[in-house]
Design an enzyme around this catalytic site. Structure first.
Site, PDB file in Angstrom:
ATOM      1  N   LYS A 226      21.655  49.096   7.693  1.00 50.78           N
ATOM      2  CA  LYS A 226      22.009  48.827   9.098  1.00 50.78           C
ATOM      3  C   LYS A 226      23.010  49.864   9.627  1.00 50.78           C
ATOM      4  CE  LYS A 226      21.138  43.810   8.929  1.00 50.78           C
ATOM      5  NZ  LYS A 226      21.672  42.469   9.318  1.00 50.78           N
TER       6      LYS A 226
ATOM      7  N   TYR B 173      13.248  41.246  15.190  1.00 54.62           N
ATOM      8  CA  TYR B 173      13.929  39.985  14.847  1.00 54.62           C
ATOM      9  C   TYR B 173      13.410  38.816  15.682  1.00 54.62           C
ATOM     10  CZ  TYR B 173      17.452  41.957  11.657  1.00 54.62           C
ATOM     11  OH  TYR B 173      18.111  42.520  10.587  1.00 54.62           O
TER      12      TYR B 173
ATOM     13  N   PHE C  82      22.843  33.755  17.820  1.00 55.05           N
ATOM     14  CA  PHE C  82      23.323  35.102  17.497  1.00 55.05           C
ATOM     15  C   PHE C  82      22.300  36.192  17.808  1.00 55.05           C
ATOM     16  CE2 PHE C  82      21.656  33.145  13.562  1.00 55.05           C
ATOM     17  CZ  PHE C  82      20.644  34.049  13.228  1.00 55.05           C
TER      18      PHE C  82
ATOM     19  N   ARG D 171      16.849  40.768  -2.434  1.00 55.66           N
ATOM     20  CA  ARG D 171      17.762  39.757  -1.875  1.00 55.66           C
ATOM     21  C   ARG D 171      18.963  39.539  -2.804  1.00 55.66           C
ATOM     22  NH1 ARG D 171      17.037  38.248   3.461  1.00 55.66           N
ATOM     23  NH2 ARG D 171      18.676  36.814   2.838  1.00 55.66           N
TER      24      ARG D 171
ATOM     25  N   THR E  63      24.126  36.417   3.219  1.00 54.13           N
ATOM     26  CA  THR E  63      24.183  36.916   4.600  1.00 54.13           C
ATOM     27  C   THR E  63      25.622  37.108   5.064  1.00 54.13           C
ATOM     28  OG1 THR E  63      22.156  35.669   5.034  1.00 54.13           O
ATOM     29  CG2 THR E  63      23.393  36.438   6.953  1.00 54.13           C
TER      30      THR E  63
ATOM     31  N   ARG F 285      26.415  43.583  -0.058  1.00 54.92           N
ATOM     32  CA  ARG F 285      27.196  43.032   1.060  1.00 54.92           C
ATOM     33  C   ARG F 285      28.643  42.770   0.648  1.00 54.92           C
ATOM     34  NH1 ARG F 285      22.280  39.332   3.526  1.00 54.92           N
ATOM     35  NH2 ARG F 285      21.756  40.699   5.281  1.00 54.92           N
TER      36      ARG F 285
ATOM     37  N   HIS G  88      19.408  44.762   5.650  1.00 53.11           N
ATOM     38  CA  HIS G  88      18.383  43.737   5.880  1.00 53.11           C
ATOM     39  C   HIS G  88      17.435  43.758   4.688  1.00 53.11           C
ATOM     40  CE1 HIS G  88      15.073  41.476   7.711  1.00 53.11           C
ATOM     41  NE2 HIS G  88      14.289  42.378   7.147  1.00 53.11           N
TER      42      HIS G  88
ATOM     43  N   GLU H 284       6.903  43.232   8.127  1.00 53.72           N
ATOM     44  CA  GLU H 284       8.044  44.113   8.432  1.00 53.72           C
ATOM     45  C   GLU H 284       7.772  45.562   8.000  1.00 53.72           C
ATOM     46  OE1 GLU H 284      11.407  40.588   8.137  1.00 53.72           O
ATOM     47  OE2 GLU H 284      11.486  42.239   6.697  1.00 53.72           O
TER      48      GLU H 284
HETATM   49  P1  ADP Z   1      19.522  37.741   6.245  1.00 53.28           P
HETATM   50  O1  ADP Z   1      19.781  39.085   6.883  1.00 53.28           O
HETATM   51  O2  ADP Z   1      20.439  37.495   5.078  1.00 53.28           O
HETATM   52  O3  ADP Z   1      18.068  37.513   5.902  1.00 53.28           O
HETATM   53  P2  ADP Z   1      19.087  35.937   8.511  1.00 53.28           P
HETATM   54  O4  ADP Z   1      17.638  36.337   8.435  1.00 53.28           O
HETATM   55  O5  ADP Z   1      19.409  34.474   8.489  1.00 53.28           O
HETATM   56  O6  ADP Z   1      19.929  36.633   7.327  1.00 53.28           O
HETATM   57  O7  ADP Z   1      19.736  36.518   9.821  1.00 53.28           O
HETATM   58  C1  ADP Z   1      19.441  37.830  10.254  1.00 53.28           C
HETATM   59  C2  ADP Z   1      20.740  38.528  10.614  1.00 53.28           C
HETATM   60  O8  ADP Z   1      21.322  37.844  11.727  1.00 53.28           O
HETATM   61  C3  ADP Z   1      21.810  38.477   9.522  1.00 53.28           C
HETATM   62  O9  ADP Z   1      21.708  39.521   8.576  1.00 53.28           O
HETATM   63  C4  ADP Z   1      23.085  38.582  10.324  1.00 53.28           C
HETATM   64  O10 ADP Z   1      23.394  39.942  10.642  1.00 53.28           O
HETATM   65  C5  ADP Z   1      22.741  37.835  11.594  1.00 53.28           C
HETATM   66  N1  ADP Z   1      23.184  36.450  11.491  1.00 53.28           N
HETATM   67  C6  ADP Z   1      22.646  35.449  10.772  1.00 53.28           C
HETATM   68  N2  ADP Z   1      23.328  34.300  10.907  1.00 53.28           N
HETATM   69  C7  ADP Z   1      24.340  34.580  11.742  1.00 53.28           C
HETATM   70  C8  ADP Z   1      25.404  33.819  12.286  1.00 53.28           C
HETATM   71  N3  ADP Z   1      25.568  32.526  11.991  1.00 53.28           N
HETATM   72  N4  ADP Z   1      26.269  34.446  13.126  1.00 53.28           N
HETATM   73  C9  ADP Z   1      26.112  35.753  13.438  1.00 53.28           C
HETATM   74  N5  ADP Z   1      25.105  36.542  12.949  1.00 53.28           N
HETATM   75  C10 ADP Z   1      24.243  35.960  12.118  1.00 53.28           C
HETATM   76 MG    MG Z   2      16.431  37.287   7.123  1.00 52.26          MG
END
Ligand code: ADP
Ligand code: MG
Length: 142
Positions: free
Chosen positions: A11, A51, A59, A87, A93, A104, A117, A128
């Site tokens: 990112k 996304y 968010f 992962r 996350t 992370r 991501h 993706e």
């Molecule tokens: P991951 O990237 O671990 O797969 P998610 O798919 O749930 O997580 O969410 C996508 C992205 O959205 C996250 O990497 C993070 O940057 C952002 N995100 C997720 N949950 C939150 C939250 N509660 N508040 C702010 N940003 C969030």
């Molecule tokens: Mg995700």
């Protein structure tokens, strides 16, 4: 465990910190091969399409703004159990909850700026990867 493909994105925060090499090293040292790379700078609209599954989440707008704030490095990774392994290497996350030694835990500053991501299923990995890469851009080692 079968050989799989998954999408990784470094990112804008991690690209800005100049830690691309450190992140790729972790993948390679853990048995994943980089089979395609693309550095790009998404528009907010493109980030929104990538996304789209999160579009009802509070968010979503911040996520799209952040993901379009600077260049990213998209990578297709290949290896045994690639989706879950990526992962695991990424960590949780929220970096405050990420296990020590994960990408992370070491490089993310916040839940928004969380360095990487990774696809969450083989089905989403295929979707993706095709968002960023044509078949001809992928070079399997198998
Ligand atoms: P991951 O990237 O671990 O797969 P998610 O798919 O749930 O997580 O969410 C996508 C992205 O959205 C996250 O990497 C993070 O940057 C952002 N995100 C997720 N949950 C939150 C939250 N509660 N508040 C702010 N940003 C969030
Ligand atoms: Mg995700």
């Amino acid at each position: 465990m079968a050989v799989q493909r998954t999408l990784s994105i470094i990112k804008p925060d991690a690209v800005g910190k100049n830690v691309i090499g450190d992140i790729i090293r972790r993948f390679e040292e853990n048995g994943l091969s980089v089979i395609g790379t693309r550095m790009t700078h998404l528009s907010a609209e493109q980030a929104g399409r990538f996304y789209a599954v999160h579009k009802e989440r509070p968010f979503y707008q911040d996520l799209c703004d952040f993901m379009s704030s600077g260049p990213i490095l998209a990578m297709a990774l290949e290896g045994k159990n690639a989706v879950a392994l990526n992962r695991q290497l990424m960590g949780a996350t929220n970096p405050k909850e990420a296990e020590a030694g994960t990408i992370r835990a070491d490089h993310a500053d916040s839940i928004d700026a969380n360095a990487v991501h990774g696809s969450d299923s083989q089905e989403n990995a295929a979707i993706e990867i095709s968002f960023f890469f044509a078949d001809l851009d992928l070079h399997s080692r198998g």
